[in-house]
Design a protein around this motif. Structure first.
Motif, PDB file in Angstrom:
ATOM      1  N   ASN A 332     -44.894 -50.573  20.049  1.00 40.42           N
ATOM      2  CA  ASN A 332     -44.329 -49.896  18.888  1.00 40.42           C
ATOM      3  C   ASN A 332     -44.886 -50.530  17.626  1.00 40.42           C
ATOM      4  O   ASN A 332     -44.689 -51.718  17.368  1.00 40.42           O
ATOM      5  N   ASN A 333     -45.572 -49.724  16.834  1.00 40.01           N
ATOM      6  CA  ASN A 333     -46.191 -50.216  15.604  1.00 40.01           C
ATOM      7  C   ASN A 333     -45.364 -49.883  14.368  1.00 40.01           C
ATOM      8  O   ASN A 333     -45.801 -50.145  13.253  1.00 40.01           O
ATOM      9  N   GLU A 334     -44.160 -49.310  14.569  1.00 41.90           N
ATOM     10  CA  GLU A 334     -43.357 -48.842  13.443  1.00 41.90           C
ATOM     11  C   GLU A 334     -41.962 -49.468  13.457  1.00 41.90           C
ATOM     12  O   GLU A 334     -41.198 -49.282  14.409  1.00 41.90           O
ATOM     13  N   VAL A 335     -41.639 -50.174  12.384  1.00 38.15           N
ATOM     14  CA  VAL A 335     -40.302 -50.771  12.256  1.00 38.15           C
ATOM     15  C   VAL A 335     -39.235 -49.694  12.326  1.00 38.15           C
ATOM     16  O   VAL A 335     -38.154 -49.896  12.907  1.00 38.15           O
ATOM     17  N   TYR A 336     -39.530 -48.535  11.760  1.00 37.91           N
ATOM     18  CA  TYR A 336     -38.566 -47.431  11.735  1.00 37.91           C
ATOM     19  C   TYR A 336     -38.069 -47.067  13.124  1.00 37.91           C
ATOM     20  O   TYR A 336     -36.910 -46.663  13.305  1.00 37.91           O
ATOM     21  N   PRO A 360     -43.864 -54.347  16.220  1.00 35.43           N
ATOM     22  CA  PRO A 360     -44.747 -54.457  15.052  1.00 35.43           C
ATOM     23  C   PRO A 360     -44.962 -55.892  14.591  1.00 35.43           C
ATOM     24  O   PRO A 360     -45.944 -56.181  13.904  1.00 35.43           O
ATOM     25  N   GLU A 361     -44.046 -56.783  14.967  1.00 36.28           N
ATOM     26  CA  GLU A 361     -44.205 -58.177  14.548  1.00 36.28           C
ATOM     27  C   GLU A 361     -45.429 -58.839  15.171  1.00 36.28           C
ATOM     28  O   GLU A 361     -45.940 -59.845  14.662  1.00 36.28           O
ATOM     29  N   GLU A 362     -45.941 -58.256  16.284  1.00 35.31           N
ATOM     30  CA  GLU A 362     -47.137 -58.809  16.924  1.00 35.31           C
ATOM     31  C   GLU A 362     -48.410 -58.465  16.164  1.00 35.31           C
ATOM     32  O   GLU A 362     -49.467 -59.048  16.398  1.00 35.31           O
ATOM     33  N   ASN A 363     -48.315 -57.462  15.293  1.00 33.18           N
ATOM     34  CA  ASN A 363     -49.439 -57.085  14.433  1.00 33.18           C
ATOM     35  C   ASN A 363     -50.715 -56.794  15.224  1.00 33.18           C
ATOM     36  O   ASN A 363     -51.819 -57.210  14.863  1.00 33.18           O
ATOM     37  N   LEU A 364     -50.560 -56.044  16.311  1.00 31.26           N
ATOM     38  CA  LEU A 364     -51.713 -55.667  17.129  1.00 31.26           C
ATOM     39  C   LEU A 364     -52.345 -54.395  16.585  1.00 31.26           C
ATOM     40  O   LEU A 364     -51.650 -53.474  16.147  1.00 31.26           O
ATOM     41  N   SER A 365     -53.669 -54.328  16.636  1.00 29.26           N
ATOM     42  CA  SER A 365     -54.334 -53.068  16.329  1.00 29.26           C
ATOM     43  C   SER A 365     -54.121 -52.113  17.493  1.00 29.26           C
ATOM     44  O   SER A 365     -53.726 -52.521  18.585  1.00 29.26           O
ATOM     45  N   GLN A 366     -54.423 -50.825  17.261  1.00 32.51           N
ATOM     46  CA  GLN A 366     -54.295 -49.847  18.346  1.00 32.51           C
ATOM     47  C   GLN A 366     -55.168 -50.231  19.534  1.00 32.51           C
ATOM     48  O   GLN A 366     -54.738 -50.173  20.684  1.00 32.51           O
TER      49      GLN A 366
END
Length: 756
Positions: A332-336, A360-366
């Motif tokens: 999940n890349n979205e805090v929302y 999202p806290e891991e800050n991984l690219s796609q």
């Protein structure tokens, strides 16, 4: 009479002359028996391309002998540079035992990027008609040494240059050619054959020619524009429009392998209009015969704010597949969306074998996230399949996972499309720069006018990959990262073009040359069933409290499924409505979810009018019969609400008020709040409308007591409103009405004065 005598005498003397001097013109030779044709091909590995080649050969009953299977490939990266000498060396070794068979016809062809479009009888007939001992394939582009172009014999028309991917000739003559080979495996095979052909003496003594007009061999490189499909009743052919020929051997040389994949979706008998898909049921996996279902890792990717995410997870939960065989990995890349995932996990934490979330806290690219998901399956020997799903895929077919597994492909995706559009999760072709191009059959596949399993160059959003493929052909661990390409395009290109990896286990200093032959993994899309759809994420605004409510334009099907009552359509099919008072109609329109979210949205906004006469929101600034309300316009929902009226209220209006065609227009659209403490009731009044709708947004006796609506003219009251149901009644003249007191709790209704 004299003329007849002359004809008789002339005929007599001609017969007499022929008896003295018999004709020496050759008789038509007897056809060469197909048993005299031997196909030799080099393949060191059983790739998808090789299996396709063998399938086409089997269809026509060719006698095929495979050379070099299991041998390490040392012939260079023939897809990108010179090489292929290993093929000549293997052919030379094979021909040593065939050299004395003077009536044997040898057909030497590539296999990874080649298919048969016709049978042995046809190829022998065309070879015999050419009256040469050896025929090479021809192409319009010279390779690998352009300096040799001027040495080629001039021709009036046709392809001028030799291609080594196809050779046919008598065994002794083929042997005399390949016996001259004394080079290395990574030297160039085409250059070797070219130099022999360009030698005038050898060309004459070996009676060699090129298939200038593609009667036998069709090389696609440089010729894609002159090739098209010719559909027949029994099978599909490739037709060369430049020479009006039907080639027997089709070779996707150079950068035309994707076009060959397209042609092979039809040729020779993969699909036609009469019988549809011929190979779709080949090699199916029968799940019912397995002792247990395969283990599947489901990778879920939420890379942008996505509408209807809770519904996405519910569809995942309701897949018809044993949950103890499913592991779930979520990026999940979205805090929302953290609240949606958390809620789903809390309610279903024990539903799957495991449930792992990377947030999202891991800050991984796609690309990094997708590599991680695929790697989890690659490293787990018990992972039989990897099922990748983006959050914008709405699977409506609960059997999807089973159906994909049954097709038994290394990589396969279900066709999903955006509602009402040609946008889908695959491309049928690529442009020269590697991006989207529309194939001739794309629209028919998307619209399911052609149904089958299709080899395609690009897919995204959802696909199934065999775990064994991840641990073998796709064992490199960075497939989603490629310069200047998004992750899905990188994956597809890496899967298609697996040609340039070094053999890492080779200690030889020559290892740079020890490159694998072209062995790309085929990717398939199936449209044999309706699987689901893609939702639009492009204009998803997450500034509201319940953002999905605003998706009525962008994602109308999902909006309807979430917010429109399940019995709404029965209004028209089964007359599912009531008339509790004269010309007052009562029918279901909203789901409980819709009611709850509208109420939540209004309470989140919070600026209730207080039921005052002074009201700057309306024209004139004065409300004669005020309510404690919030207008749809205040929360930015007026356009969506009017669209709802046109789509779901107007059809009911036409049904109950026959002959009246509403404009579906309203200025006053609002949610009313009744409470004993603020405003409990509404005095008798007429609405400033042609007709009015009044939708109950919560439950009587659970959320409030009292309430209802009384129509004075008919002395008729409706005191038990149903949540999600709407009243529809005339506004002016006949239906004076009042809001009955709410005695406890809070009552919410949505009201529109339509056609004022």
């Amino acid at each position: 009479m004299e003329y007849l005598k002359f004809c008789f005498v002339f005929s007599f003397w001609m017969k007499f002359a022929n008896s003295l001097y018999p004709s020496e013109s050759p008789q038509t030779p007897a056809p060469i028996p197909k048993e005299k044709l031997l196909v030799l091909t080099v393949a060191t590995e059983e790739t998808d391309g090789f299996r396709r080649f063998m399938q086409s050969a089997k269809y026509f009953n060719y006698n095929v002998k495979v050379l070099g299977m299991g041998e390490a490939w040392r012939g260079g990266d023939v897809g990108r540079s010179i090489g292929g000498g290993q093929k000549v060396r293997l052919l030379k070794e094979a021909m040593e035992g065939l050299a004395d068979q003077e009536d044997l016809i040898v057909l030497s062809v590539d296999s990874y990027d080649l298919i048969f479009a016709g049978g042995p009888e046809e190829i022998l007939r065309k070879f015999q008609q050419a009256n040469n001992k050896v025929i090479f394939a021809a192409e319009g582009l010279i390779w690998p040494d352009k300096r040799l172009a001027d040495k080629y014999p001039s021709i009036r028309s046709g392809k001028r240059y030799l291609n080594s991917g196809g050779i046919i000739g008598y065994a002794p003559y083929i042997n005399r050619i390949v016996s001259q080979w004394s080079l290395h495996d990574n030297d160039d095979d085409q250059l070797f054959y070219t130099k022999i052909y360009l030698d005038p003496l050898q060309r004459q003594t070996l009676n060699m020619t090129l298939d200038h007009k593609c009667q036998i061999f069709q090389n696609l490189n440089g010729a894609v524009d002159e090739v098209l499909l010719k559909f027949g009743t029994d099978r599909v052919r490739v037709r060369n429009t430049a020479y009006d020929s039907l080639p027997v051997v089709v070779h996707g040389n150079g950068n035309t392998k994707m076009y060959l994949n397209y042609l092979a979706n039809y040729v020779p008998n993969a699909w036609n209009y009469e019988h549809g898909c011929s190979h779709c049921d080949d090699d199916l996996v029968d799940l019912s015969q397995l002792k247990e279902y395969p283990n599947v890792l489901v990778g879920v990717f939420i890379e942008q704010p996505t509408p209807f995410l809770p519904e996405f997870f519910q569809r995942l939960l309701t897949l018809d597949y044993p949950k103890d065989k499913l592991k779930v990995f979520v990026h999940n890349n979205e805090v929302y969306h953290e609240k949606h995932i958390q809620k789903f996990w809390e309610e279903n934490r024990n539903a799957f074998s495991s449930f792992k979330v990377v947030g999202p806290e891991e800050n991984l690219s796609q690309g990094e996230a997708r590599n991680m998901g695929m790697d989890l399956c690659r490293k787990d020997a018990a992972c039989d399949y990897y099922f990748s799903m983006d959050s914008d895929v709405m699977l409506t077919n609960r059997q999807t996972l089973k159906l994909l597994i049954e097709q038994n492909r290394k990589i396969i995706g279900p066709l999903v499309t955006r509602h009402g559009k040609l946008w889908s999760n695959f491309w049928g072709a690529l442009s020269l720069d590697g991006y989207y191009a529309r194939s001739e059959d794309y629209v028919d596949i998307v619209q399911r006018k052609r149904v089958g399993v299709w080899n395609i160059p690009y897919m995204a959003h959802i696909y199934l990959v065999k775990g064994s493929a991840l641990r073998n052909e796709l064992k490199e661990r960075n497939y989603f990262v490629l310069e200047k390409l998004d992750p899905d395009m990188a994956l597809c290109r890496n899967a298609r073009e697996m040609t340039s990896h070094r053999e890492k286990d080779s200690p030889s200093p020559e290892s740079f040359h020890m490159l694998r032959p072209p062995k790309g993994v085929f990717m398939y899309i199936t449209n044999r069933h309706d699987f689901g759809r893609l939702i639009s994420t492009a204009n998803y605004n997450i500034s509201h409290y319940n953002n999905d409510l605003w998706q009525i334009f962008e994602n109308p099907v999902d909006w309807k499924e979430k917010y429109i009552h399940q019995n709404y359509t029965q209004i028209f099919t089964e007359n599912y409505l009531e008339e509790p008072c004269p010309d007052v109609f009562w029918f279901p329109v909203f789901t409980e979810k819709a009611c709850d979210e509208i109420v939540e949205e209004m309470e989140h906004y919070g600026s209730w009018s207080g039921g005052k006469h002074e009201d700057k929101r309306i024209s004139g600034g004065y409300e004669t019969v005020p309510t404690d309300d919030i207008h749809m316009k205040q929360i930015g929902f007026d356009k969506e609400w009017l669209h709802f009226i046109r789509e779901f209220i107007s059809p009911v209006t036409l049904k109950v008020f026959s002959g009246y065609y509403t404009k579906g227009y309203a200025v006053m659209n609002f949610v009313v709040k009744y409470t004993p403490e603020r405003q409990a009731y509404l005095r008798p009044h007429h609405d400033s409308s042609t007709f009015t709708i009044n939708i109950a947004l919560n439950n009587k006796d659970r959320d409030f007591q009292g309430g209802g609506c009384r129509f004075h003219r008919y002395n008729c009251s409706i005191e038990s409103p149903r949540k999600g149901w709407s009243f529809m009644h005339p506004g002016r003249l006949t239906h004076l009405h009042e809001g009955l007191p709410t005695t406890n709790g809070t009552r919410y209704i949505a009201v529109s004065f339509i056609d004022p």
